[in-house]
Design an enzyme around this catalytic site. Sequence first.
Site, short mmCIF file in Angstrom:
data_model
loop_
_atom_site.label_atom_id
_atom_site.label_comp_id
_atom_site.label_asym_id
_atom_site.label_seq_id
_atom_site.Cartn_x
_atom_site.Cartn_y
_atom_site.Cartn_z
N GLU A 157 -0.53 5.83 5.01
CA GLU A 157 -1.21 4.79 5.69
C GLU A 157 -2.51 5.82 6.49
OE1 GLU A 157 1.80 4.31 5.49
OE2 GLU A 157 2.14 2.23 5.49
N GLY A 161 3.59 0.01 2.41
CA GLY A 161 4.36 -1.25 2.60
C GLY A 161 5.44 -1.03 1.69
N ALA A 213 0.66 -2.36 0.98
CA ALA A 213 -0.11 -3.57 1.24
C ALA A 213 -1.34 -3.45 0.47
CB ALA A 213 -0.37 -3.78 2.75
N GLU A 221 8.17 0.54 2.96
CA GLU A 221 8.97 -0.29 4.30
C GLU A 221 9.61 -1.44 3.47
OE1 GLU A 221 4.84 -0.79 5.79
OE2 GLU A 221 5.65 0.05 7.75
N1 CO8 Z 1 -3.78 -2.13 -2.86
C1 CO8 Z 1 -4.67 -2.77 -3.79
N2 CO8 Z 1 -4.73 -2.17 -4.75
C2 CO8 Z 1 -4.10 -1.30 -5.29
C3 CO8 Z 1 -3.18 -0.49 -4.31
C4 CO8 Z 1 -3.08 -0.95 -3.14
N3 CO8 Z 1 -2.24 -0.59 -2.10
N4 CO8 Z 1 -2.80 0.54 -4.90
C5 CO8 Z 1 -3.16 0.55 -6.31
N5 CO8 Z 1 -4.17 -0.53 -6.28
C6 CO8 Z 1 -4.96 -0.76 -7.50
C7 CO8 Z 1 -5.95 0.03 -7.72
O1 CO8 Z 1 -7.03 -0.10 -6.96
C8 CO8 Z 1 -6.39 0.12 -9.21
O2 CO8 Z 1 -7.10 -1.21 -9.53
P1 CO8 Z 1 -8.19 -0.97 -10.56
O3 CO8 Z 1 -7.51 -0.85 -11.86
O4 CO8 Z 1 -8.75 -2.53 -10.37
O5 CO8 Z 1 -9.29 -0.04 -10.07
C9 CO8 Z 1 -4.88 -0.24 -9.89
O6 CO8 Z 1 -4.08 -0.63 -8.75
C10 CO8 Z 1 -4.38 1.13 -10.48
O7 CO8 Z 1 -4.25 1.91 -9.44
P2 CO8 Z 1 -4.62 3.53 -9.65
O8 CO8 Z 1 -5.86 3.47 -10.66
O9 CO8 Z 1 -5.12 4.18 -8.41
O10 CO8 Z 1 -3.39 4.29 -10.38
P3 CO8 Z 1 -3.16 5.84 -10.24
O11 CO8 Z 1 -1.97 5.98 -11.13
O12 CO8 Z 1 -4.30 6.57 -10.54
O13 CO8 Z 1 -2.73 5.93 -8.53
C11 CO8 Z 1 -1.13 5.20 -6.75
C12 CO8 Z 1 -1.48 5.21 -8.11
C13 CO8 Z 1 -1.03 6.82 -6.31
C14 CO8 Z 1 -0.04 4.51 -6.36
C15 CO8 Z 1 -2.60 4.96 -6.07
O14 CO8 Z 1 -3.08 3.60 -6.54
C16 CO8 Z 1 -2.66 4.83 -4.64
O15 CO8 Z 1 -2.73 5.89 -3.90
N6 CO8 Z 1 -2.52 3.73 -4.01
C17 CO8 Z 1 -2.72 3.24 -2.68
C18 CO8 Z 1 -1.34 3.76 -1.90
C19 CO8 Z 1 -1.54 3.31 -0.33
O16 CO8 Z 1 -2.37 4.07 0.14
N7 CO8 Z 1 -0.58 2.62 0.19
C20 CO8 Z 1 -0.66 2.07 1.52
C21 CO8 Z 1 -1.33 0.92 1.70
S1 CO8 Z 1 -1.39 0.59 3.34
C22 CO8 Z 1 0.18 -0.33 3.78
O17 CO8 Z 1 0.59 -0.32 2.94
C23 CO8 Z 1 0.07 -0.56 5.06
C24 CO8 Z 1 1.48 -1.29 5.04
C25 CO8 Z 1 1.43 -2.24 6.55
C26 CO8 Z 1 2.25 -3.42 6.46
C27 CO8 Z 1 2.94 -4.01 5.25
C28 CO8 Z 1 2.66 -5.57 5.08
C29 CO8 Z 1 3.00 -5.89 3.84
#
Ligand code: CO8
Length: 257
Positions: free
Chosen positions: A131, A108, A65, A111
């Site tokens: 999460e 998500g 998400a 999921e």
């Molecule tokens: N949300 C918003 N932005 C994101 C997300 C995200 N989940 N993941 C990545 N981005 C953005 C980053 O902020 C970054 O943006 P910017 O270039 O503007 O700084 C861009 O994408 C690239 O990301 P990274 O620089 O972090 O790229 P890396 O290759 O270094 O890392 C990862 C990739 C490992 C995927 C890393 O981005 C990461 O850990 N992302 C978050 C993963 C996460 O925690 N997911 C869980 C989110 S909570 C959730 O899903 C709850 C679900 C609830 C119900 C679902 C309903 C839909």
Amino acid sequence: MIYKTILAENHKTVGLITLNRPDAMNALNGTLMTELIDALSVFDADEQIGAIVIAGSERVFAAGADISEMAKMSAVEMVKSSFVELFDGIRAIKKPIIAAVSGYALGGGCELAMSCDMIIASEKAKFGQPEINLGVIPGAGGTQRLTHAVGKAIAMEMVLNNRTLSAKEALEFGLINRVVPVEEYLDVALKLAKRIATRAPLALRQAKEAVNKAYELSLTEGLEFERRAFYFLFASEDQKEGMTAFVEKRKAEWRGR
Ligand code: CO8
């Protein structure tokens, strides 16, 4: 169909939806989820389409998400947004859906893949429920579908301690259907969808519903559901055609009625 955050294309009998927020790792925001459900519903209603594929890019299926969208939200705003409920729209789709996953399928994103009926993964796919790192828990099936798929032991590690599964592990634990080289994963998913789309449409619909009931009903209720669905299909032209074609040693021609 023109969307901002996804691409939707007809591949003859298969509908392909590609998540398309490359700058945000395909994070699922409100717009993307709304567009996804819209595209799924359009394909579901289209008689030319027999199955649907949801894909991301080679680098990322979806990184969960959209955290920046959720970060400041209160519990009340979360409830009012109905964001997570949008996931129920995927459950309502009657046609088979295949997730074509490469790269990250996190939170998500994992999921979403698990909400599909089958998962084809590239060797680069990674599945996780991170999460806990954000001070929350999965909210769209990550504690439920995951546990059904991989069992309590692995689900606990993933949800409590952010264990990420490689594609190979996900296959071994029963989360996904197949692992293929990254150059092939989308083609394999599309071919599988195309093959499924050649099947008798009414039987497909009943088959998907009946398998899904196995997650929700007791064995007695599930068997009862299955039997009624089986009997119901004898009211269809496709059952007559399918069995007659077998006896006459020819290919059946399905009408979907
Ligand atoms: N949300 C918003 N932005 C994101 C997300 C995200 N989940 N993941 C990545 N981005 C953005 C980053 O902020 C970054 O943006 P910017 O270039 O503007 O700084 C861009 O994408 C690239 O990301 P990274 O620089 O972090 O790229 P890396 O290759 O270094 O890392 C990862 C990739 C490992 C995927 C890393 O981005 C990461 O850990 N992302 C978050 C993963 C996460 O925690 N997911 C869980 C989110 S909570 C959730 O899903 C709850 C679900 C609830 C119900 C679902 C309903 C839909």
